[in-house]
Design a protein around this motif. Structure first.
Motif, mmCIF file in Angstrom:
data_model
loop_
_atom_site.group_PDB
_atom_site.id
_atom_site.type_symbol
_atom_site.label_atom_id
_atom_site.label_comp_id
_atom_site.label_asym_id
_atom_site.label_seq_id
_atom_site.Cartn_x
_atom_site.Cartn_y
_atom_site.Cartn_z
ATOM 1 N N LEU A 1 0.873 -1.136 0.016
ATOM 2 C CA LEU A 1 -0.084 -0.050 -0.078
ATOM 3 C C LEU A 1 0.937 1.329 0.000
ATOM 4 O O LEU A 1 1.688 1.419 0.874
ATOM 5 N N LEU A 2 0.773 1.832 -0.880
ATOM 6 C CA LEU A 2 1.560 3.308 -1.265
ATOM 7 C C LEU A 2 0.793 4.429 -1.235
ATOM 8 O O LEU A 2 -0.536 4.538 -1.688
ATOM 9 N N SER A 3 1.098 5.607 -0.663
ATOM 10 C CA SER A 3 0.298 6.776 -0.611
ATOM 11 C C SER A 3 1.328 7.899 -0.237
ATOM 12 O O SER A 3 2.371 7.780 0.552
ATOM 13 N N SER A 4 0.471 9.282 -0.071
ATOM 14 C CA SER A 4 1.342 10.347 0.505
ATOM 15 C C SER A 4 0.927 10.165 2.179
ATOM 16 O O SER A 4 0.093 9.480 2.482
ATOM 17 N N PRO A 5 1.681 10.745 3.139
ATOM 18 C CA PRO A 5 1.261 10.902 4.419
ATOM 19 C C PRO A 5 -0.290 11.516 4.386
ATOM 20 O O PRO A 5 -0.465 12.385 3.576
ATOM 21 N N GLY A 6 -1.041 10.927 5.427
ATOM 22 C CA GLY A 6 -2.363 11.673 5.327
ATOM 23 C C GLY A 6 -3.483 11.344 4.428
ATOM 24 O O GLY A 6 -4.538 12.046 4.299
ATOM 25 N N SER A 7 -3.296 10.433 3.664
ATOM 26 C CA SER A 7 -4.171 10.006 2.681
ATOM 27 C C SER A 7 -5.296 9.135 3.108
ATOM 28 O O SER A 7 -6.360 8.725 2.489
ATOM 29 N N GLY A 8 -5.189 8.800 4.381
ATOM 30 C CA GLY A 8 -6.252 7.851 5.016
ATOM 31 C C GLY A 8 -6.068 6.452 5.061
ATOM 32 O O GLY A 8 -6.864 5.732 5.247
ATOM 33 N N LYS A 9 -4.919 6.034 4.863
ATOM 34 C CA LYS A 9 -4.338 4.524 4.677
ATOM 35 C C LYS A 9 -4.651 3.797 6.173
ATOM 36 O O LYS A 9 -5.416 2.682 6.046
ATOM 37 N N THR A 10 -4.473 4.516 7.251
ATOM 38 C CA THR A 10 -4.693 3.736 8.434
ATOM 39 C C THR A 10 -6.146 3.429 8.675
ATOM 40 O O THR A 10 -6.488 2.320 9.032
ATOM 41 N N THR A 11 -6.739 4.503 8.712
ATOM 42 C CA THR A 11 -8.525 4.316 8.794
ATOM 43 C C THR A 11 -8.775 3.207 7.564
ATOM 44 O O THR A 11 -9.796 2.517 7.940
ATOM 45 N N LEU A 12 -8.345 3.384 6.476
ATOM 46 C CA LEU A 12 -8.877 2.167 5.682
ATOM 47 C C LEU A 12 -8.593 0.877 5.895
ATOM 48 O O LEU A 12 -9.512 0.070 5.534
ATOM 49 N N ARG B 1 0.341 -3.805 -6.356
ATOM 50 C CA ARG B 1 0.718 -2.514 -5.664
ATOM 51 C C ARG B 1 -0.887 -1.612 -5.587
ATOM 52 O O ARG B 1 -1.331 -1.634 -6.536
ATOM 53 N N VAL B 2 -1.001 -1.208 -4.548
ATOM 54 C CA VAL B 2 -2.016 -0.328 -4.416
ATOM 55 C C VAL B 2 -2.007 1.156 -4.046
ATOM 56 O O VAL B 2 -1.104 1.169 -2.903
ATOM 57 N N VAL B 3 -2.153 2.085 -4.935
ATOM 58 C CA VAL B 3 -2.096 3.374 -4.389
ATOM 59 C C VAL B 3 -3.219 4.051 -4.014
ATOM 60 O O VAL B 3 -4.334 3.849 -4.649
ATOM 61 N N ILE B 4 -2.991 4.664 -2.839
ATOM 62 C CA ILE B 4 -4.368 5.471 -2.171
ATOM 63 C C ILE B 4 -4.047 6.909 -2.425
ATOM 64 O O ILE B 4 -3.154 7.477 -1.836
ATOM 65 N N ALA C 1 2.622 4.408 -12.338
ATOM 66 C CA ALA C 1 2.831 3.659 -13.582
ATOM 67 C C ALA C 1 2.950 2.134 -12.966
ATOM 68 O O ALA C 1 2.569 1.344 -13.515
ATOM 69 N N SER C 2 3.458 1.961 -11.665
ATOM 70 C CA SER C 2 3.890 0.460 -11.377
ATOM 71 C C SER C 2 2.602 0.007 -10.605
ATOM 72 O O SER C 2 2.668 -1.052 -10.085
ATOM 73 N N ALA C 3 1.673 0.710 -10.259
ATOM 74 C CA ALA C 3 0.390 0.205 -9.457
ATOM 75 C C ALA C 3 -0.541 -0.443 -10.310
ATOM 76 O O ALA C 3 -0.625 -0.258 -11.369
ATOM 77 N N ASP C 4 -1.292 -1.547 -9.487
ATOM 78 C CA ASP C 4 -2.341 -2.175 -10.128
ATOM 79 C C ASP C 4 -3.503 -1.656 -9.797
ATOM 80 O O ASP C 4 -4.587 -1.603 -10.621
ATOM 81 N N LEU C 5 -3.584 -0.830 -8.645
ATOM 82 C CA LEU C 5 -4.963 -0.559 -8.138
ATOM 83 C C LEU C 5 -4.798 0.984 -7.598
ATOM 84 O O LEU C 5 -4.105 1.062 -6.912
ATOM 85 N N LEU C 6 -5.821 1.793 -8.057
ATOM 86 C CA LEU C 6 -5.812 3.119 -7.527
ATOM 87 C C LEU C 6 -7.128 3.358 -6.618
ATOM 88 O O LEU C 6 -8.304 2.891 -7.187
ATOM 89 N N LEU C 7 -6.794 3.581 -5.241
ATOM 90 C CA LEU C 7 -8.025 3.977 -4.495
ATOM 91 C C LEU C 7 -8.189 5.535 -4.238
ATOM 92 O O LEU C 7 -7.517 5.839 -3.573
ATOM 93 N N LEU C 8 -9.269 6.018 -4.709
ATOM 94 C CA LEU C 8 -9.445 7.314 -4.693
ATOM 95 C C LEU C 8 -10.445 7.638 -3.281
ATOM 96 O O LEU C 8 -11.650 7.078 -3.262
ATOM 97 N N ASN C 9 -9.727 7.973 -2.474
ATOM 98 C CA ASN C 9 -10.169 8.140 -0.915
ATOM 99 C C ASN C 9 -10.939 9.474 -0.623
ATOM 100 O O ASN C 9 -10.353 10.393 -1.042
ATOM 101 N N LYS C 10 -11.533 9.375 0.645
ATOM 102 C CA LYS C 10 -12.323 10.591 1.185
ATOM 103 C C LYS C 10 -13.226 11.288 0.266
ATOM 104 O O LYS C 10 -13.391 12.448 0.247
ATOM 105 N N LEU C 11 -13.725 10.377 -0.333
ATOM 106 C CA LEU C 11 -14.830 10.897 -1.478
ATOM 107 C C LEU C 11 -16.177 11.702 -0.798
ATOM 108 O O LEU C 11 -16.440 12.482 -1.367
#
Lengths: 236, 113
Positions: free
Chosen positions: A50-61, A150-153, A171-181
């Motif tokens: 799981l890859l993301s910037s800090p604060g993307s909501g990864k832990t809540t997810l 690889r999942v990008v959040i 480019a290297s990710a398989d799935l993009l989760l667009l969070n905090k909708l």
């Protein structure tokens, strides 16, 4: 030292020469990653990086996902953070087994660290393993950990142009989760534009829109997880 | 700054290879870096200076060869040079590209003694 001591190449010391190596700088990491991948596949464990910037909501997810899948699918977590085990503690409260990796000044996880974490964590056969990478959209892109996917959040509180600002990770990710909708009404975030950018960088990328806080769209994520796990099992 | 771990891994390779190729010092290292290798050249040079100190590569020169990124269009089969991952095919504007090169991160050769 004697010149050319036992050296069958007969090179004299002090003599300059050129050695062609043609060696991948990441080859050592890739060996560790390949060993992890083998270890995981022998135990039929599905590992996601799981890859993301800090604060993307990864832990809540993650905590919400663990709670939703409780009793259906055993889940363990490897938690990468530069400092503190705050996130690991939040996940531990859900009852899931967590192995913390503090990278210190390190800005990414690598195959070697994950190999050690697997030894301590001992995820059960047939389980789902989340590897929460260090919050960073640059450095983790280069390091294979042995994951299956690889999942990008990306949260909608960030810029919609992140996929073209940090193209290597998308480019290297398989799935993009667009969070905090759920925050979308308060923001000027162009969802279509963001997805279009992601597809320019990676035409194969799958996109799911969700909110780990409100729960909107989370079912499609759980479906993706269970379908992917079934696929992995058939693939064995 | 993962460039530091990359440079430490380069130094480890130099140490490992020194046993097989029997050298004491590395005078120059040539790396090939693709435009999509997720590497910042300035950060890499700085990290190399840090990583080489008190090793067999102390004072070694770092030479960087920038390779070209090329892609092939899945729609029209055109093959061409690209500068960004999100570049479209110049012939048909498709983004369905297959990357042929550009992610290189390789030690090419060493000048040793």
């Amino acid at each position: 030292m004697a010149e050319g001591h036992g050296d069958h190449h007969h090179h004299h010391h002090g003599e300059e020469r050129l050695i062609r190596l043609e060696q991948d700088i990441l080859s050592k990491n890739n060996e560790y990653a390949a060993a992890n991948r083998r270890w995981l596949s022998e135990r039929n464990i599905l590992a996601l990086n799981l890859l993301s910037s800090p604060g993307s909501g990864k832990t809540t997810l993650l905590t919400r996902t663990i709670e939703a899948l409780r009793g259906k699918l055993p889940i363990t977590v490897i938690e990468g953070d530069q400092q503190t085990d705050n996130d690991a503690q939040k996940i531990r409260q859900t009852g899931a087994a967590v192995q913390q990796i503090n990278t210190g000044k390190g800005c990414h996880l690598d195959g070697h660290m994950v190999g050690h974490a697997l030894e301590s964590l001992q995820p059960p056969s047939g389980s789902l393993l989340f590897i929460e990478n260090v919050g960073n959209l640059v450095c983790p892109a280069a390091f294979d950990l042995g994951e299956a996917y690889r999942v990008v959040i990306l949260s909608v509180t960030e810029g919609e142009d992140k996929p073209i600002k940090y193209p290597d990770i998308f480019a290297s990710a398989d799935l993009l989760l667009l969070n905090k909708l759920d925050l979308l009404p308060h923001l000027q975030f162009d969802v279509e534009q963001c997805i279009d950018y992601a597809r320019r960088v990676n035409p194969r990328i799958k996109v799911l829109q969700l909110s780990a806080t409100s729960g909107e769209g989370m079912d499609s994520w759980y479906q993706w997880l269970s379908a992917t796990r079934q696929l992995a099992e058939i693939g064995q | 700054m993962h460039e530091l771990s990359l440079c430490q891994s380069v130094i480890e390779t130099l140490q490992r290879e020194s046993l097989q190729h029997h050298y004491q010092r590395v005078k120059r290292v040539r790396l090939e870096i693709g435009p999509f290798a997720t590497v910042d050249e300035e950060a890499l040079r700085f990290a190399f200076e840090v990583a080489r100190s008190e090793t067999l590569a102390e004072g070694a020169e770092l030479e960087i060869i920038r390779s070209e990124a090329r892609a092939r269009c899945r729609s029209c089969s055109n093959s061409f040079a690209i500068t960004e991952r999100f570049d479209p095919c110049p012939l048909c504007a498709s983004h369905e590209l297959e990357l042929l090169s550009g992610e290189e991160l390789r030690i090419v050769d060493l000048q040793v003694e």
